[in-house]
Design a protein around this motif. Structure first.
Motif, mmCIF file in Angstrom:
data_model
loop_
_atom_site.group_PDB
_atom_site.id
_atom_site.type_symbol
_atom_site.label_atom_id
_atom_site.label_comp_id
_atom_site.label_asym_id
_atom_site.label_seq_id
_atom_site.Cartn_x
_atom_site.Cartn_y
_atom_site.Cartn_z
ATOM 1 N N LYS A 108 -4.330 0.331 58.523
ATOM 2 C CA LYS A 108 -4.898 -0.584 59.472
ATOM 3 C C LYS A 108 -4.131 -1.597 59.978
ATOM 4 O O LYS A 108 -4.375 -2.243 61.099
ATOM 5 C CB LYS A 108 -6.212 -1.244 58.716
ATOM 6 C CG LYS A 108 -7.407 -0.181 58.494
ATOM 7 C CD LYS A 108 -8.701 -0.906 57.693
ATOM 8 C CE LYS A 108 -9.489 -0.032 57.205
ATOM 9 N NZ LYS A 108 -10.571 -0.534 56.597
ATOM 10 N N ALA A 109 -3.165 -1.839 59.397
ATOM 11 C CA ALA A 109 -2.133 -2.958 59.697
ATOM 12 C C ALA A 109 -1.177 -2.273 60.800
ATOM 13 O O ALA A 109 -0.733 -1.300 60.634
ATOM 14 C CB ALA A 109 -1.163 -3.526 58.567
ATOM 15 N N GLN A 110 -1.118 -3.391 62.066
ATOM 16 C CA GLN A 110 -0.303 -2.847 62.918
ATOM 17 C C GLN A 110 1.202 -2.639 62.666
ATOM 18 O O GLN A 110 1.781 -1.756 63.306
ATOM 19 C CB GLN A 110 -0.626 -3.959 64.224
ATOM 20 C CG GLN A 110 -0.013 -3.378 65.474
ATOM 21 C CD GLN A 110 -0.518 -2.266 66.007
ATOM 22 O OE1 GLN A 110 -1.630 -2.239 65.972
ATOM 23 N NE2 GLN A 110 0.404 -1.446 66.335
ATOM 24 N N ASP A 111 1.775 -3.414 61.807
ATOM 25 C CA ASP A 111 3.064 -3.235 61.581
ATOM 26 C C ASP A 111 3.350 -2.119 60.678
ATOM 27 O O ASP A 111 4.497 -1.244 60.882
ATOM 28 C CB ASP A 111 3.672 -4.467 60.738
ATOM 29 C CG ASP A 111 3.079 -4.433 59.326
ATOM 30 O OD1 ASP A 111 1.966 -4.018 59.152
ATOM 31 O OD2 ASP A 111 3.720 -5.034 58.351
ATOM 32 N N THR A 112 2.162 -1.556 59.886
ATOM 33 C CA THR A 112 2.322 -0.244 59.337
ATOM 34 C C THR A 112 2.420 0.879 60.255
ATOM 35 O O THR A 112 3.282 2.005 60.320
ATOM 36 C CB THR A 112 1.445 -0.024 58.106
ATOM 37 O OG1 THR A 112 1.354 -0.989 57.103
ATOM 38 C CG2 THR A 112 1.386 1.332 57.350
ATOM 39 N N ARG A 113 1.426 0.892 61.289
ATOM 40 C CA ARG A 113 1.374 1.963 62.454
ATOM 41 C C ARG A 113 2.485 2.001 62.968
ATOM 42 O O ARG A 113 2.962 3.138 63.459
ATOM 43 C CB ARG A 113 0.040 1.307 63.119
ATOM 44 C CG ARG A 113 -1.120 1.579 62.657
ATOM 45 C CD ARG A 113 -2.373 1.530 63.325
ATOM 46 N NE ARG A 113 -3.785 1.800 62.824
ATOM 47 C CZ ARG A 113 -4.847 1.593 63.382
ATOM 48 N NH1 ARG A 113 -4.657 1.469 64.767
ATOM 49 N NH2 ARG A 113 -5.784 1.812 62.856
ATOM 50 N N ASP A 114 3.229 0.609 63.588
ATOM 51 C CA ASP A 114 4.558 0.760 64.298
ATOM 52 C C ASP A 114 5.576 1.620 63.363
ATOM 53 O O ASP A 114 6.302 2.076 63.906
ATOM 54 C CB ASP A 114 4.810 -0.727 64.543
ATOM 55 C CG ASP A 114 3.764 -1.433 65.602
ATOM 56 O OD1 ASP A 114 3.189 -0.534 66.067
ATOM 57 O OD2 ASP A 114 3.803 -2.589 65.804
ATOM 58 N N ASP A 117 4.950 5.141 63.429
ATOM 59 C CA ASP A 117 5.164 5.755 64.828
ATOM 60 C C ASP A 117 6.730 5.764 64.948
ATOM 61 O O ASP A 117 7.179 6.844 65.396
ATOM 62 C CB ASP A 117 4.677 4.697 65.886
ATOM 63 C CG ASP A 117 3.343 4.882 65.995
ATOM 64 O OD1 ASP A 117 2.488 5.951 65.564
ATOM 65 O OD2 ASP A 117 2.497 4.043 66.541
ATOM 66 N N TRP A 228 -5.147 6.440 65.306
ATOM 67 C CA TRP A 228 -4.832 5.252 66.328
ATOM 68 C C TRP A 228 -4.338 5.924 67.645
ATOM 69 O O TRP A 228 -3.861 6.978 67.502
ATOM 70 C CB TRP A 228 -3.992 4.218 65.950
ATOM 71 C CG TRP A 228 -2.688 4.433 65.324
ATOM 72 C CD1 TRP A 228 -1.564 4.594 66.109
ATOM 73 C CD2 TRP A 228 -2.247 4.776 64.243
ATOM 74 N NE1 TRP A 228 -0.358 5.046 65.529
ATOM 75 C CE2 TRP A 228 -0.577 5.171 64.213
ATOM 76 C CE3 TRP A 228 -2.790 5.108 62.898
ATOM 77 C CZ2 TRP A 228 0.059 5.629 63.151
ATOM 78 C CZ3 TRP A 228 -2.207 5.483 61.759
ATOM 79 C CH2 TRP A 228 -0.461 5.673 61.917
ATOM 80 N N ARG A 230 -1.975 5.992 70.863
ATOM 81 C CA ARG A 230 -0.452 6.132 70.987
ATOM 82 C C ARG A 230 -0.181 5.799 72.550
ATOM 83 O O ARG A 230 -0.578 6.816 73.116
ATOM 84 C CB ARG A 230 0.538 7.068 70.536
ATOM 85 C CG ARG A 230 0.843 7.089 69.081
ATOM 86 C CD ARG A 230 1.901 6.486 68.498
ATOM 87 N NE ARG A 230 3.045 6.569 69.471
ATOM 88 C CZ ARG A 230 4.300 7.254 68.886
ATOM 89 N NH1 ARG A 230 4.115 7.942 67.716
ATOM 90 N NH2 ARG A 230 5.412 7.444 69.938
ATOM 91 N N TYR A 231 0.537 4.697 73.001
ATOM 92 C CA TYR A 231 0.600 4.463 74.267
ATOM 93 C C TYR A 231 2.196 5.112 74.711
ATOM 94 O O TYR A 231 2.965 4.240 74.823
ATOM 95 C CB TYR A 231 0.517 3.082 74.704
ATOM 96 C CG TYR A 231 -1.094 2.469 74.413
ATOM 97 C CD1 TYR A 231 -1.913 2.791 75.467
ATOM 98 C CD2 TYR A 231 -1.429 1.829 73.239
ATOM 99 C CE1 TYR A 231 -3.376 2.490 75.362
ATOM 100 C CE2 TYR A 231 -2.744 1.626 73.062
ATOM 101 C CZ TYR A 231 -3.773 1.685 74.199
ATOM 102 O OH TYR A 231 -4.943 1.456 74.063
ATOM 103 N N SER A 244 -3.389 10.401 70.874
ATOM 104 C CA SER A 244 -3.827 9.757 69.689
ATOM 105 C C SER A 244 -3.115 10.642 68.531
ATOM 106 O O SER A 244 -2.926 11.629 68.626
ATOM 107 C CB SER A 244 -5.186 9.587 69.531
ATOM 108 O OG SER A 244 -5.757 8.920 70.414
#
Length: 274
Positions: A108-114, A117, A228, A230-231, A244
């Motif tokens: 859920k944390a954005q830094d983990t998703r980044d 990715d 999540w 992905r742009y 996504s």
């Protein structure tokens, strides 16, 4: 069934690995990793066993402790090309409690998703540390035969191998002891101490990921996914409709190369690179 991987560098200090860590290498969990940010530290379960001695491994009285140290001794011996016996005061295992929920909360944390990715874009596999195994005050006993050949003694110096890992472990090297003599053959023992608690094996679960088109999935299905959006401009320019990414944990890890495998007890499988 999850398998615990014996470290290629033999030991790591307890501070070098943490439960719930995202890594890209099964052999080097202390390199190129990501520790997810969370409001609370991951909960863990600890299992303790004592009297780890590879001598006690008779077929009739083999227990978990002796099975493991026999396997560890065999693995050390093959890699160092020497006769190795391992003993320790205690052995411990630390398990991440409810790993699936920990993973869902962590992403859920954005830094983990980044980080996920970026790692996927770099073509790397991702694993999560769900358990690690330690020995307390391990003793590594090297048995050296005095026989020589034209090329000299073929054994790799144990002290050099044990201190060649990326993380330095403070081994206390005892004086060589002459333990036996018969004719022209001498047997020599060297003992090395790994003081404190040292990690020797790590258990992982693999992060599986897949692309999907969010507008083609109903809301009820989406609510059950860990995903999540992905742009990703390059993908859009290529006409890709999948925008996504879905991630989940799986137990099966494909290992490359030759490995020895040992089932210590139900649910405890250890793997060592040959």
């Amino acid at each position: 069934m999850p398998r615990s991987i014996l470290l290629s560098q033999f030991f790591l200090p307890l501070s070098a690995v943490s439960l719930g860590r995202f890594v890209i290498s099964l052999d080097d969990p202390h390199q190129d990793f990501h520790n997810p940010t969370s409001n609370a530290s991951p909960n863990f379960t600890e299992k303790l066993q004592t009297q780890y001695n590879s001598i006690n491994h008779s077929a009739k009285h083999q227990n978990v402790a002796s099975q493991l140290t026999t396997f560890l001794s065999s693995s050390f011996s093959k890699r160092l090309k020497a006769s190795i016996r391992i003993t320790a005061d205690q052995a411990k295992t630390y398990y991440l409690t409810n790993a699936g929920q920990w993973f869902r909360d962590a992403i859920k944390a954005q830094d983990t998703r980044d980080w996920i990715d970026r790692t996927i874009d770099e073509g790397e596999e991702i694993y999560v540390v769900v358990a690690y195994h330690t020995l307390v005050n391990a003793r590594i006993i090297e048995q050296l035969g005095g026989q020589t050949s034209a090329g000299g003694n073929l054994a790799i110096p144990v002290s050099a191998a044990l201190t060649a890992s990326g993380v330095v472990v403070p081994f206390n090297v005892g004086d060589p002891e002459l333990s036996g003599f018969c004719g022209r053959i001498e047997d020599e023992q060297k003992q090395f101490m790994a003081p404190g608690e040292q990690i020797y094996a790590v258990q992982y679960r693999k992060v599986r990921w897949s692309w999907f088109a969010r507008n083609k999935v109903d809301k009820m299905t989406l609510s059950k996914k860990a995903w999540w959006e992905r742009y990703d401009l390059p993908r859009k320019l290529l006409g890709e409709s999948d925008d996504s990414i879905e991630v989940e944990l799986e137990d099966e890890i494909k290992l490359e190369g030759d490995y020895d495998e040992c089932t210590i007890e139900p649910g405890e499988v250890f793997v060592s690179e040959v």
